[in-house]
Design a protein around this motif. Structure first.
Motif, PDB file in Angstrom:
ATOM      1  N   GLU A 119       0.836  -1.193   0.000  1.00 60.32           N
ATOM      2  CA  GLU A 119       0.000   0.000   0.000  1.00 60.32           C
ATOM      3  C   GLU A 119       0.870   1.242   0.000  1.00 60.32           C
ATOM      4  O   GLU A 119       2.065   1.188   0.300  1.00 60.32           O
ATOM      5  N   LYS A 120       0.263   2.334  -0.351  1.00 60.63           N
ATOM      6  CA  LYS A 120       0.976   3.600  -0.358  1.00 60.63           C
ATOM      7  C   LYS A 120       1.192   4.078   1.071  1.00 60.63           C
ATOM      8  O   LYS A 120       0.328   3.904   1.936  1.00 60.63           O
ATOM      9  N   ILE A 121       2.347   4.685   1.310  1.00 58.07           N
ATOM     10  CA  ILE A 121       2.661   5.169   2.656  1.00 58.07           C
ATOM     11  C   ILE A 121       1.926   6.481   2.880  1.00 58.07           C
ATOM     12  O   ILE A 121       2.422   7.578   2.584  1.00 58.07           O
ATOM     13  N   GLU A 122       0.735   6.376   3.366  1.00 58.21           N
ATOM     14  CA  GLU A 122      -0.071   7.534   3.702  1.00 58.21           C
ATOM     15  C   GLU A 122      -1.143   7.112   4.689  1.00 58.21           C
ATOM     16  O   GLU A 122      -1.465   5.928   4.808  1.00 58.21           O
ATOM     17  N   GLY A 123      -1.690   8.082   5.392  1.00 55.03           N
ATOM     18  CA  GLY A 123      -2.718   7.782   6.375  1.00 55.03           C
ATOM     19  C   GLY A 123      -4.027   7.399   5.720  1.00 55.03           C
ATOM     20  O   GLY A 123      -4.290   7.693   4.545  1.00 55.03           O
ATOM     21  N   ILE A 124      -4.847   6.713   6.473  1.00 52.97           N
ATOM     22  CA  ILE A 124      -6.173   6.340   5.987  1.00 52.97           C
ATOM     23  C   ILE A 124      -7.074   7.558   6.032  1.00 52.97           C
ATOM     24  O   ILE A 124      -7.203   8.223   7.058  1.00 52.97           O
ATOM     25  N   LYS A 125      -7.661   7.870   4.915  1.00 45.36           N
ATOM     26  CA  LYS A 125      -8.555   9.016   4.829  1.00 45.36           C
ATOM     27  C   LYS A 125      -9.961   8.566   5.232  1.00 45.36           C
ATOM     28  O   LYS A 125     -10.671   7.918   4.472  1.00 45.36           O
ATOM     29  N   CYS A 126     -10.335   8.859   6.453  1.00 50.92           N
ATOM     30  CA  CYS A 126     -11.680   8.527   6.917  1.00 50.92           C
ATOM     31  C   CYS A 126     -12.467   9.819   7.104  1.00 50.92           C
ATOM     32  O   CYS A 126     -11.939  10.816   7.608  1.00 50.92           O
ATOM     33  N   LYS A 127     -13.696   9.781   6.712  1.00 50.71           N
ATOM     34  CA  LYS A 127     -14.547  10.970   6.800  1.00 50.71           C
ATOM     35  C   LYS A 127     -14.809  11.321   8.258  1.00 50.71           C
ATOM     36  O   LYS A 127     -15.277  10.499   9.031  1.00 50.71           O
ATOM     37  N   PRO A 128     -14.487  12.552   8.663  1.00 50.66           N
ATOM     38  CA  PRO A 128     -14.717  12.911  10.069  1.00 50.66           C
ATOM     39  C   PRO A 128     -16.202  12.974  10.391  1.00 50.66           C
ATOM     40  O   PRO A 128     -17.018  13.407   9.580  1.00 50.66           O
ATOM     41  N   VAL A 129     -16.527  12.511  11.565  1.00 52.77           N
ATOM     42  CA  VAL A 129     -17.918  12.510  12.036  1.00 52.77           C
ATOM     43  C   VAL A 129     -18.009  13.430  13.243  1.00 52.77           C
ATOM     44  O   VAL A 129     -17.216  13.321  14.191  1.00 52.77           O
ATOM     45  N   ALA A 130     -18.962  14.347  13.190  1.00 52.09           N
ATOM     46  CA  ALA A 130     -19.127  15.316  14.283  1.00 52.09           C
ATOM     47  C   ALA A 130     -19.883  14.655  15.429  1.00 52.09           C
ATOM     48  O   ALA A 130     -21.089  14.829  15.584  1.00 52.09           O
ATOM     49  N   TRP A 131     -19.155  13.865  16.206  1.00 52.39           N
ATOM     50  CA  TRP A 131     -19.796  13.178  17.321  1.00 52.39           C
ATOM     51  C   TRP A 131     -19.789  14.024  18.586  1.00 52.39           C
ATOM     52  O   TRP A 131     -20.636  13.856  19.464  1.00 52.39           O
ATOM     53  N   SER A 165      18.809  12.487  -3.540  1.00 50.69           N
ATOM     54  CA  SER A 165      18.066  13.130  -4.634  1.00 50.69           C
ATOM     55  C   SER A 165      18.148  12.339  -5.919  1.00 50.69           C
ATOM     56  O   SER A 165      17.384  12.595  -6.849  1.00 50.69           O
ATOM     57  N   HIS A 166      19.088  11.380  -6.002  1.00 56.76           N
ATOM     58  CA  HIS A 166      19.186  10.491  -7.157  1.00 56.76           C
ATOM     59  C   HIS A 166      18.838   9.064  -6.762  1.00 56.76           C
ATOM     60  O   HIS A 166      19.302   8.107  -7.379  1.00 56.76           O
ATOM     61  N   ASP A 167      18.032   8.937  -5.738  1.00 59.83           N
ATOM     62  CA  ASP A 167      17.615   7.622  -5.269  1.00 59.83           C
ATOM     63  C   ASP A 167      16.782   6.936  -6.341  1.00 59.83           C
ATOM     64  O   ASP A 167      15.986   7.571  -7.037  1.00 59.83           O
ATOM     65  N   PRO A 168      16.942   5.628  -6.500  1.00 61.18           N
ATOM     66  CA  PRO A 168      16.146   4.929  -7.520  1.00 61.18           C
ATOM     67  C   PRO A 168      14.657   4.871  -7.212  1.00 61.18           C
ATOM     68  O   PRO A 168      13.860   4.652  -8.120  1.00 61.18           O
ATOM     69  N   PHE A 169      14.282   5.060  -5.942  1.00 59.32           N
ATOM     70  CA  PHE A 169      12.860   5.077  -5.623  1.00 59.32           C
ATOM     71  C   PHE A 169      12.343   6.495  -5.841  1.00 59.32           C
ATOM     72  O   PHE A 169      12.852   7.449  -5.245  1.00 59.32           O
ATOM     73  N   PRO A 170      11.340   6.700  -6.694  1.00 57.60           N
ATOM     74  CA  PRO A 170      10.965   8.062  -7.101  1.00 57.60           C
ATOM     75  C   PRO A 170      10.582   8.974  -5.949  1.00 57.60           C
ATOM     76  O   PRO A 170      10.947  10.156  -5.948  1.00 57.60           O
ATOM     77  N   GLU A 171       9.846   8.470  -4.962  1.00 62.58           N
ATOM     78  CA  GLU A 171       9.410   9.340  -3.879  1.00 62.58           C
ATOM     79  C   GLU A 171      10.584   9.849  -3.046  1.00 62.58           C
ATOM     80  O   GLU A 171      10.584  10.997  -2.596  1.00 62.58           O
ATOM     81  N   VAL A 172      11.578   9.011  -2.839  1.00 65.01           N
ATOM     82  CA  VAL A 172      12.749   9.449  -2.091  1.00 65.01           C
ATOM     83  C   VAL A 172      13.485  10.538  -2.849  1.00 65.01           C
ATOM     84  O   VAL A 172      13.891  11.568  -2.283  1.00 65.01           O
ATOM     85  N   TRP A 203       0.749   7.197   8.407  1.00 66.16           N
ATOM     86  CA  TRP A 203       0.591   5.796   8.005  1.00 66.16           C
ATOM     87  C   TRP A 203       0.741   4.870   9.208  1.00 66.16           C
ATOM     88  O   TRP A 203      -0.006   3.885   9.338  1.00 66.16           O
ATOM     89  N   ALA A 204       1.679   5.170  10.084  1.00 64.62           N
ATOM     90  CA  ALA A 204       1.839   4.353  11.288  1.00 64.62           C
ATOM     91  C   ALA A 204       0.617   4.463  12.188  1.00 64.62           C
ATOM     92  O   ALA A 204       0.177   3.470  12.787  1.00 64.62           O
ATOM     93  N   ASN A 205       0.038   5.656  12.292  1.00 69.06           N
ATOM     94  CA  ASN A 205      -1.182   5.817  13.091  1.00 69.06           C
ATOM     95  C   ASN A 205      -2.325   4.992  12.524  1.00 69.06           C
ATOM     96  O   ASN A 205      -3.139   4.429  13.268  1.00 69.06           O
TER      97      ASN A 205
END
Length: 1431
Positions: free
Chosen positions: A77-89, A812-819, A991-993
């Protein structure tokens, strides 16, 4: 001979057995014998040695036990947080009903004229019979009882009674209460049983002073008196008409208020609008709708609606006795119902428990029926309103049974037929069965089984694993069960299971009102509740981190769990996560946690077995240190940074990334720099770079770039100096960065911002005192810290900045594009600051009108540091800022030129001339400081660019500007106490959260014994598992059929597949279990499926974010004025992307395979094939398999086009690289990737499971590795066979220390080794060299056992790993032999229309199991041959 001399070392070097039964025996050159084994039983050892003698040297691991690689979450999976819709509880505005108006218009003894009452008729008012006492006394009793009934639900309100009032009485009372209540809610209760029904004009009735007339009271006026917010209760006939009139008048009121607010005097602006009173949001409860009259049943009270609202249990039981089913309850009389013992607020009594259950049931009905926002407003905002609406649901049920429909505003959906009312009837039935014994015999009350049964129903719902199930209706009941000590633990455990279903479940629980209950439970001292409470709070905080504010006071609860070693590792991990959330960007939380010794508690457990605990301890420390200097120094006193260093080599990449994050925030936490802080931070940065700079995991390298950015921000001026000096010292047109630092024997390279440069001039590489060491280095002071001493005594400070800059540049010349993308943002930031520095100096120079300055006089020479020569130009004259301005203007003109980029030579000439002849302000400059800091760049023709006292503070770096480290010798430093704004941010923490948001089945197993591994619990019912079992059975069938095919023998002469490619194939390889063929040419890998006639391509792509990388906050746009440098960077990046593929491996071939491609520049990329849902192939990881190869490749690539004189030797070197490139061997069962080739003098073994370098084994010769023997996919072995360019075949045991790993060398070949294949089922090695000689080695003997010639013109050789087949390709065709040299047949190529057309073979490859041969030819043809069908 080497083979004879090393034969004794070979001994039993093969793996005899697998795992814990592996044995290695070797004899060192000195003759001393060392024995390495995990077995202590000599009999077992002898049996294993006997197995080797019998030719069995390995164990075939079944497919189901063969591990899979790159299956972790970070790969899938992509290294990013889960986008969950906030609920005004959370209730934004909790309200309280402060005042209650009780208006009773009864006129006891006189019936209203418009209602004809039946006889007998309902007479009870507030459970008082008015006819039993005098009218005034009855009126007083009724009023007092009504107040007492309301006080059960809101005891702290201010109550005012108004008996048979006039309009003036109502007005005075309402206005007085509104004046005192201010913005709080007022309740208006109206009992109109003694007056006519409300009118259609919106009027209710009151009396005159003499009770001779009914006086109308307009709802419009009542609105004005009551104001808002208010709640109205109407207990009278046709009460619904009041609500309709109220809404009409509310709109009229609001229109009048708007008009009055907008009306101003002539020529005057409109006055400021007061806050509008929203009458529409008032709450109304009416006993019946329009044109309905109240029930007159004599067995029920006259104020039935009021009784339902204020005494629900009494009226519910009373109404229950009137039903037919009451006759089924034996020995109970209706009169006994009025004698139910207990109090409403005592849950241990019958009355209290019935009220408790009634609350749970009505909450459940409302939660399952009402919209979520309406439920929050009516049932959670105000305690009195919530009670009234719960009781209103009962009123609806009872009144509808008497043909009366109560009305409310906001309107509620019908709830009177909800099936939970049946549960209420059952509860009442169980309770009434006990009533006779309690009343007559004094028997104790037995608790009802309602809550226990509902928990069981909730558990049944949880046990259902259907994805389409609706939310559980018992959730509000579970909320009420938390109030019971008997069932609390079970309720919490079930609630935890529910929350573990995902963010949607957490939002539902928060919406139903779970938050205050679990918050209150944190005050409990019960140890059995701690694990489940920690789990629940981890789930809540993962979805809604804002709850940290509420948990600050209870942080000690989680600290106690974290430091309690008797608590399981899983729950200690959850405690660390909760504490990390509490301290995340929250100063009060940081302060509280620091006072609670969070630092020491975390440091004590950093070596725990649980990888998840180690990860979150590091993240928790990092979040605590972030922008909180006190915590940083608390950690420094405990040597926290040193204790985190071992985590940089942790076997789990997430832990390493967390440690890098923690050390990065440790650096950034101090903005007011001191010498001690600088020393610590510099060595931390160097340690990070040295330890994880070549980490295999891109996740770790991403965090490394994010951590190093703080060094750029804190030591900005030093890095600007490094950047500009390297520009000046560059000799190629692309403004190269000369990397003069050497990291190991294999790493001494020149890297650039454009293309790689030629080796730097000797004057740059010598070890004379650098200008940075004289001007920017810190004073070597004694320090108690070991870090400081190391810095002071071992590493020159200028070298630190150069090494860090080199590391950032490599990233800056890392083979992984995001790095590469985020590291390029850092470089762009420094670029921008360099331009800003020149621009700022131009402004200063113009202000001072100083363009030419003479050489410094003896009187001014004292301003320089001791031992430093004054800066002079090439002719002894310092040329002023005009030339520098011209150069800077030329540099910035790129913004205007667009695509018309200036010529490379012109660009370099301008740069060199201006930098070498310009003095842009030195320490003797008479101009004042800029932005509070002196800007100075001192040029020196002999030593390059010197930065003296560069305390420049440009516009970048965020709100506080950029921050430069303060040297103890810098007098122009101004401390900055503001928070640094990062140049870039990663998604690692988010992502860790999100790990704790996932359902339990999507998290790693946490059962005892698996805490140190990243494994998933198998789901026996999953379709993926069934598909995997099918593939394993298919594999076993294919291997069995292949063995039968080998036993039959036969000629391989039938073309199964014929393909045409765009270019000459360099590698062909058959997939072991799929009818597919992998072909590599240039930078591409193509996988053909000749059954489905499809093809998939795997081509490296540049990251789209690199081209526009920049700081974004500079005064001039970096994407425009540095366009030239970005184009040069893109050219070099494209050059790396075009590197030829020299190796292909199939990972996880026994399941769903991955493609590994090794490129000639040393880069290794792993691809995941597309699926039906995602047809595009995806790169999983990319890393430098041999970092030295990348440097050599880029250097020779530039040399071939830079100069004609040196191009001959460079091109020859480049052709040598192309002939060899990178070679790999993949071992699936051990998860090891062996890499060698090109000019590397060692073999590197990567542990793919841990994504760490396992070891570097020296080859032991100056030659390079040409081939590596492939591992059998399921054979557990520790032997590595390498064929070298000098003809030697070297055998290594990777279990031994690297210096002892070479156990045998065969030197019988005289040409470069073209093929080396270790047989699968016996200890035989088949090798072939460029001279066409094939040799067979029995590894138990000192020399080859067979030798034969295949022809001197052989170009390619391949040997089958399990069959008796050897293929040799030459211009005459492809000859097939047996291992004893007997020729089988020759494949003559393709037939053309003018005769036989022979395709010159460029690559050969046998199938791993079947007797199939893939051939790639120079005429862009790929052919697959198999034996004739039926043979």
């Amino acid at each position: 001979m080497d083979s004879a001399r090393n034969f004794a070392r070979l001994g039993a070097s093969f793996v005899i057995g697998g795992g814990s039964n592996s044995v290695a025996i070797c004899t060192t050159g000195g003759g001393t014998s060392s024995r390495k084994t995990s077995m202590s039983d000599s009999q077992q050892m002898l049996s294993l040695l006997q197995q080797l003698t019998n030719g069995s040297f390995g164990i075939i691991v079944p497919d189901k036990h063969c591990p899979l690689c790159f299956q972790a979450k970070r790969h899938q999976e992509k290294i990013e947080g889960i986008k969950c819709k906030p609920v005004a509880w959370r209730i934004r505005e909790r309200m309280k009903t402060a005042s209650v108006v009780l208006v009773l218009c009864l006129n006891i003894g006189v019936d209203p004229p418009d209602v004809v009452k039946i006889q007998p008729c309902a007479r009870l008012e507030c459970w008082v019979d008015p006819s039993s006492v005098s009218a005034p006394k009855a009126m007083e009793l009724i009023g007092n009882n009504l107040q007492m009934q309301y006080e059960r639900w809101q005891p702290r309100a201010r109550y005012k009674k108004c008996h048979d009032p006039t309009a003036e009485d109502v007005k005075k009372l309402c206005t007085s209460l509104r004046r005192n209540a201010k913005g709080e809610r007022i309740l208006f209760h109206y009992n109109g049983h003694g007056v006519p029904k409300p009118t259609a004009n919106g009027e209710i009735w009151v009396f005159n002073k003499t009770f001779t007339q009914y006086i109308p009271l307009s709802i419009f006026e009542l609105q004005s008196w009551m104001g808002a917010p208010s709640i109205y209760v109407y207990d009278c006939s046709s009460a619904g008409i009041i609500i309709n009139s109220f809404q009409q008048f509310a709109e009229q009121h609001e229109r009048d208020l708007e008009k009055s607010g907008l009306r101003g005097g002539p020529g005057q602006p409109a006055p400021a609008l007061p806050p509008l009173v929203s009458y529409k949001n008032c709450i109304h409860l009416a006993a019946c709708s329009v044109n309905e009259i109240l029930p007159m049943n004599a067995n029920l009270p006259a104020d039935l609606f009021t009784s339902c609202l204020t005494t629900p249990i009494n009226i519910a039981l009373k109404w229950y006795t009137m039903q037919e089913k009451f006759e089924l309850v034996p020995h109970i009389q209706s009169e006994q119902v009025d004698k139910i013992p207990g109090k409403v607020n005592d849950r241990r009594t019958m009355m209290g428990e019935l009220n408790w259950i009634f609350t749970a049931i009505t909450d459940t009905i409302a939660w399952n029926t009402l919209p979520r926002d309406l439920f929050q407003r009516l049932f959670r905002q105000d305690l009195l309103v919530a009670s009234l609406f719960r009781n209103f649901l009962l009123a609806e049920r009872i009144l509808r049974s008497h043909d009366c429909i109560p009305v409310s505003h906001p309107a509620l959906p019908p709830c009177f037929r909800h099936h939970m009312w049946s549960a209420w009837d059952l509860v009442v039935d169980f309770a009434l069965q006990q009533l006779p014994d309690i009343l007559e015999k004094g028997a104790p009350y037995r608790q009802l089984p309602f809550f226990e049964q509902q928990l069981t129903a909730f558990q049944v719902w949880l046990d259902r694993e259907s994805e389409s199930r609706s939310p559980p209706e018992q959730l509000p009941i579970v909320l009420q069960v938390l109030l019971s000590q008997v069932h609390r633990l079970r309720a919490l455990e079930l609630l935890a299971r529910f929350l573990d279903l995902g963010p949607w479940a957490v939002n539902l629980a928060l919406g139903v009102g779970i938050f205050p209950y679990v918050l209150k439970l944190l005050q409990s001292s019960a140890k059995e509740l701690r694990p489940v409470l920690v789990f629940i709070w981890a789930k809540i905080l993962a979805v809604d981190p804002n709850c940290q504010v509420d948990l600050v006071k209870e942080h000690k609860y989680f600290l106690s769990v974290l430091q309690d070693m008797s608590v399981s590792k899983e729950h200690r991990t959850l405690s660390a996560f909760v504490l990390a959330c509490i301290v995340n960007d929250f100063l009060l939380g940081k302060t509280s946690a620091l006072q609670g010794s969070l630092v020491s508690i975390c440091l004590e457990q950093l070596n725990d077995e649980s990888w998840l605990l180690r990860q979150w301890l590091a993240i928790c420390l990092g979040m605590l240190w972030q922008n909180f200097e006190k915590a940083r120094w608390s950690g420094a006193r405990d040597l926290a940074h040193e204790k985190l260093y071992p985590l940089l080599k942790d076997p789990i990449p997430e832990v390493r990334a967390a440690a890098v994050f923690a050390l990065g925030t440790f650096i950034s936490s101090v903005t007011d720099r001191e010498e001690h802080a600088n020393n610590i931070d510099r060595i931390i940065a160097i340690t990070l770079l040295d330890t994880v700079g070549e980490d295999m995991s891109p996740l770790v390298r991403l965090e490394l770039a994010a951590a190093l950015q703080w060094m750029i921000l804190l030591f900005e001026s030093q890095f600007v100096a490094v950047y500009m000096q390297e520009q000046m010292n560059s000799s190629n047109p692309a403004l190269t960065l000369t990397a003069t630092l050497v990291s190991g024997s294999e790493r001494s390279a020149n890297v650039s911002h454009g293309v790689a440069g030629t080796p730097a001039p000797v004057s740059v590489l010598h070890h004379s005192t650098h200008s940075l060491e004289r001007h920017v280095s810190m004073r070597r002071g004694a320090s108690s810290s070991s870090i400081s001493n190391m810095v002071s005594n071992a590493i020159p400070f200028h070298s630190i900045f150069l090494r860090l800059w080199q590391g950032i540049y490599n990233l800056s010349h890392d083979p992984f594009p995001e790095v590469a993308a985020i590291a390029q943002k850092i470089i762009a930031y420094v670029r921008d600051k360099s331009v800003d520095l020149i621009t700022a100096k131009e402004a200063t120079s113009d202000k001072c009108n100083s363009s030419v300055s003479l050489p410094p006089s003896p009187s001014t020479r004292g301003n320089f540091l001791s031992g430093e020569s004054p800066p002079v130009g090439a002719c002894g004259v310092q040329v002023g800022n005009q030339n520098a301005s011209n150069w800077a203007a030329k540099l910035r003109n790129n913004k205007l030129l667009g695509n018309n980029v200036i010529n490379n030579s012109d660009h370099q000439a301008i740069l060199q001339r201006k930098l070498r002849t310009t003095s842009m302000g030195d320490e003797t400059d008479s101009c004042g400081p800029i932005n509070g800091n002196r800007v100075g760049i001192v040029m020196n023709a002999g030593a390059g660019l010197n930065m003296s006292a560069v305390g420049y503070s440009g516009g970048g770096g965020g709100e506080g500007g950029s921050h430069s480290a303060r040297s103890s010798m810098s007098e122009n430093y101004e401390p900055k106490s503001t928070v640094l704004k990062p140049i870039l941010q990663t998604e690692f923490i988010s992502w860790a959260n999100s790990y704790f948001m996932r359902p339990g089945k999507n998290r790693y197993a946490s059962i005892e014994g698996t805490e140190s591994l990243q494994v998933f619990l198998p789901d026996q019912n999953s379709p993926e598992l069934r598909s995997r079992h099918f593939r394993f059975q298919r594999n076993e069938l294919l291997r069995r059929q292949a063995k039968e095919q080998h036993a039959r023998g036969g000629r391989i002469d039938t073309q199964t597949c014929l393909l045409k490619t765009q270019h000459t194939p360099g590698i062909v390889k058959l997939l072991p279990y799929e009818p597919q063929l992998a072909v590599a040419y240039k930078e591409k890998v193509l996988v053909y499926d000749w059954i489905w006639n499809s093809v998939r391509s795997y081509v490296p792509q540049a990251c789209s974010g690199v081209s526009d990388a920049g700081s974004g906050d500079s005064s001039s746009s970096p994407s425009s004025h540095m366009q030239y440098h970005q184009q040069q960077y893109q050219q070099q990046q494209q050059q790396s992307l075009n590197a030829r593929v020299s190796a292909i491996e199939f990972l996880n071939a026994h399941d769903i395979g991955l493609i590994l491609a090794g490129h000639e520049d040393g880069v290794i990329r792993v691809w995941q094939p597309g699926t039906d849902g995602q047809p595009e192939s995806r790169i999983i990881t990319a890393f430098d398999g041999l970092p030295g190869m990348n440097v050599a490749y880029n250097t020779t690539s530039y040399s071939s086009s830079s100069s004609t004189g040196s191009g001959i030797s460079s091109l020859k070197h480049r052709r040598d690289l192309q002939r060899t490139g990178i070679v790999t061997a993949w071992q699936q069962c051990r998860q090891h990737l062996v890499v060698g080739g090109a000019t590397s003098r060692f073999i590197r073994i990567w542990d793919v499971e841990r994504e760490l370098k396992h070891c570097d084994i020296p080859i032991g010769t100056e030659t390079s590795v040409r081939v590596l023997s492939p591992f059998s996919s399921n054979l557990s072995s520790s032997i590595v066979v390498a064929g070298c360019a000098d003809g030697s075949v070297r055998i290594f045991d990777k279990r031994l220390p690297p210096q002892e790993a070479r156990i045998c060398v065969f030197r019988e070949h005289i040409g470069a080794i073209l093929s080396a294949c270790l047989k699968e089922s016996q200890p035989l090695l088949v090798t072939g060299c460029a001279q066409g000689r094939i040799r067979i080695f029995d590894l138990r003997q000192a020399t080859s056992v067979a030798t034969w010639e295949a022809g001197s013109d052989v170009a390619v050789i391949a040997s089958h790993p399990s069959a008796d087949l050897v293929a040799c390709g030459s211009a005459q065709g492809i000859a097939l032999y047996q291992e004893d040299g007997r020729a089988l047949n020759t494949l003559r190529g393709n037939e053309g229309f003018m005769g036989t057309k022979i395709g010159y073979p460029t690559c050969l490859s046998f199938h791993s199991y079947k007797a199939a041969l893939a051939v790639g030819c120079v005429d862009n043809t790929v052919v697959v041959y198999e034996p004739t069908a039926g043979i």
